[in-house]
Design a protein around this motif. Structure first.
Motif, PDB file in Angstrom:
ATOM      1  N   ASN A 178      -4.637  10.668  15.939  1.00  0.00           N
ATOM      2  CA  ASN A 178      -5.460  10.722  17.136  1.00  0.00           C
ATOM      3  C   ASN A 178      -5.064   9.628  18.116  1.00  0.00           C
ATOM      4  O   ASN A 178      -4.600   8.554  17.716  1.00  0.00           O
ATOM      5  CB  ASN A 178      -6.946  10.577  16.792  1.00  0.00           C
ATOM      6  CG  ASN A 178      -7.469  11.747  15.984  1.00  0.00           C
ATOM      7  OD1 ASN A 178      -7.477  12.873  16.448  1.00  0.00           O
ATOM      8  ND2 ASN A 178      -7.899  11.466  14.758  1.00  0.00           N
TER       9      ASN A 178
ATOM     10  N   TYR B 275       1.332  20.607  20.149  1.00  0.00           N
ATOM     11  CA  TYR B 275       1.005  20.616  18.726  1.00  0.00           C
ATOM     12  C   TYR B 275       1.977  21.554  18.007  1.00  0.00           C
ATOM     13  O   TYR B 275       2.195  22.681  18.438  1.00  0.00           O
ATOM     14  CB  TYR B 275      -0.424  21.119  18.496  1.00  0.00           C
ATOM     15  CG  TYR B 275      -1.506  20.261  19.108  1.00  0.00           C
ATOM     16  CD1 TYR B 275      -1.374  18.882  19.194  1.00  0.00           C
ATOM     17  CD2 TYR B 275      -2.676  20.843  19.600  1.00  0.00           C
ATOM     18  CE1 TYR B 275      -2.371  18.102  19.757  1.00  0.00           C
ATOM     19  CE2 TYR B 275      -3.680  20.070  20.159  1.00  0.00           C
ATOM     20  CZ  TYR B 275      -3.520  18.707  20.237  1.00  0.00           C
ATOM     21  OH  TYR B 275      -4.508  17.934  20.793  1.00  0.00           O
TER      22      TYR B 275
ATOM     23  N   ALA C 215      -6.473  14.633  19.415  1.00  0.00           N
ATOM     24  CA  ALA C 215      -5.450  14.837  18.389  1.00  0.00           C
ATOM     25  C   ALA C 215      -4.064  14.801  19.016  1.00  0.00           C
ATOM     26  O   ALA C 215      -3.827  15.375  20.075  1.00  0.00           O
ATOM     27  CB  ALA C 215      -5.675  16.171  17.679  1.00  0.00           C
TER      28      ALA C 215
ATOM     29  N   ARG D  38      -4.515  21.901  15.102  1.00  0.00           N
ATOM     30  CA  ARG D  38      -5.172  20.596  15.086  1.00  0.00           C
ATOM     31  C   ARG D  38      -6.659  20.748  15.391  1.00  0.00           C
ATOM     32  O   ARG D  38      -7.089  21.715  16.020  1.00  0.00           O
ATOM     33  CB  ARG D  38      -4.546  19.656  16.133  1.00  0.00           C
ATOM     34  CG  ARG D  38      -3.071  19.356  15.912  1.00  0.00           C
ATOM     35  CD  ARG D  38      -2.769  18.796  14.529  1.00  0.00           C
ATOM     36  NE  ARG D  38      -3.670  17.726  14.126  1.00  0.00           N
ATOM     37  CZ  ARG D  38      -3.497  16.447  14.426  1.00  0.00           C
ATOM     38  NH1 ARG D  38      -2.449  16.076  15.138  1.00  0.00           N
ATOM     39  NH2 ARG D  38      -4.346  15.534  14.004  1.00  0.00           N
TER      40      ARG D  38
END
Length: 270
Positions: free
Chosen positions: A204, A231, A199, A235
């Motif tokens: 992705n 992130y 991710a 995720r």
């Protein structure tokens, strides 16, 4: 007693209470009960001279301070004694909790230091697979969480999906395995390609790892990749292995994956 007498007595008591309250606005408890600082409303003095005070002008509370408390709660000690102790503190279970640090003068503050931790999933035993020449994707069934110290992180062994909360991570993905057949003749596997989808911020990223095989009865290999990712929201990450088409990959190619196969997320920042 007449109503007038009762009224006069009540009025007198009221004036008396008012007088006492204003006269004794400062309160001293403990040792030296007749001595109190002019800028405090309350002092509690121990036999060793240590005081707990409440300031008049701002309500600051001082415990063991020799001078006026400079913060809402100002705790001081002497010698090697630690001034504050907390008991029965609970372990953090949420990623939004923040660290508390003390500056050079002992004032407690929130810190921008990251909430660190790691989650690691690996195979608990060797796992055999058979893939065809067209490639594909396989989930692992003999996997287990080795460690998980990241609040909000989890692993679903039924779907092979890691849930990773927002943060900056050092990610390591390793494959430990081998090809057992076919490795002799014109249909041997010379090069194979493995991959996993990781991710990123909005989708992705597929990372491939290729390995060359010896034309013998068995070809073992070890592969790995490490990268940094941030992130901004939670995720989901698959833990499995993709079998890509590389070189000569005949149908019913047999392989195995060992206990060195795994994925780790180490949280290093917000």
């Amino acid at each position: 007693m007449s109503r007038i007498s009762k009224l006069l007595m009540t009025t007198a008591c009221s004036f008396s209470m008012f007088f006492v309250t204003n006269t004794y606005a400062q309160v001293k408890v403990g040792s030296n009960p007749t001595t109190i600082s002019s800028n405090t409303n309350l002092e509690v003095e121990a036999t060793n001279g240590s005081k707990t005070v409440v300031k008049k002008d701002n309500g600051n509370v001082g415990i063991g301070t020799s001078a006026a408390p400079t913060n809402k709660l100002h705790v001081a000690s002497t010698g090697t004694d630690n001034p504050v102790r907390f008991e029965n503190m609970q372990t953090s279970t949420t990623i939004s909790d923040r660290n508390v640090v003390a500056d050079a003068s002992g004032v407690l503050k929130y810190s921008n230091a990251s909430l660190t931790g790691a989650i690691s999933v690996r195979l608990s035993q060797t796992e055999n697979m058979s893939r065809g020449g067209s490639g594909g994707w396989s989930h692992f069934t003999n996997d287990a969480v080795m460690t998980n110290t990241i609040p909000g992180a989890s692993y679903n062994s039924g779907t092979d999906v890691l849930t990773i909360p927002a943060g900056t991570y050092l990610v390591t993905y390793t494959i430990d395995g081998g090809i057992t057949s076919p490795l002799n003749g014109s249909t041997s596997v010379y090069v194979s390609s493995f991959f996993n989808d990781f991710a990123n911020q909005s989708g992705n990223t597929r990372i491939h790892m290729n390995v060359a095989h010896n034309n013998t009865t068995q070809s073992n290999f070890g592969l790995g990749t490490t990268f940094l990712v941030t992130y901004t929201s939670t995720r989901s990450v698959n833990f499995g292995v993709g079998w890509g088409v590389g070189g000569t990959v005949p149908a019913n190619t047999s392989m195995y994956f060992g206990k060195g196969t795994g994925i780790s997320y180490i949280r290093i920042g917000n």
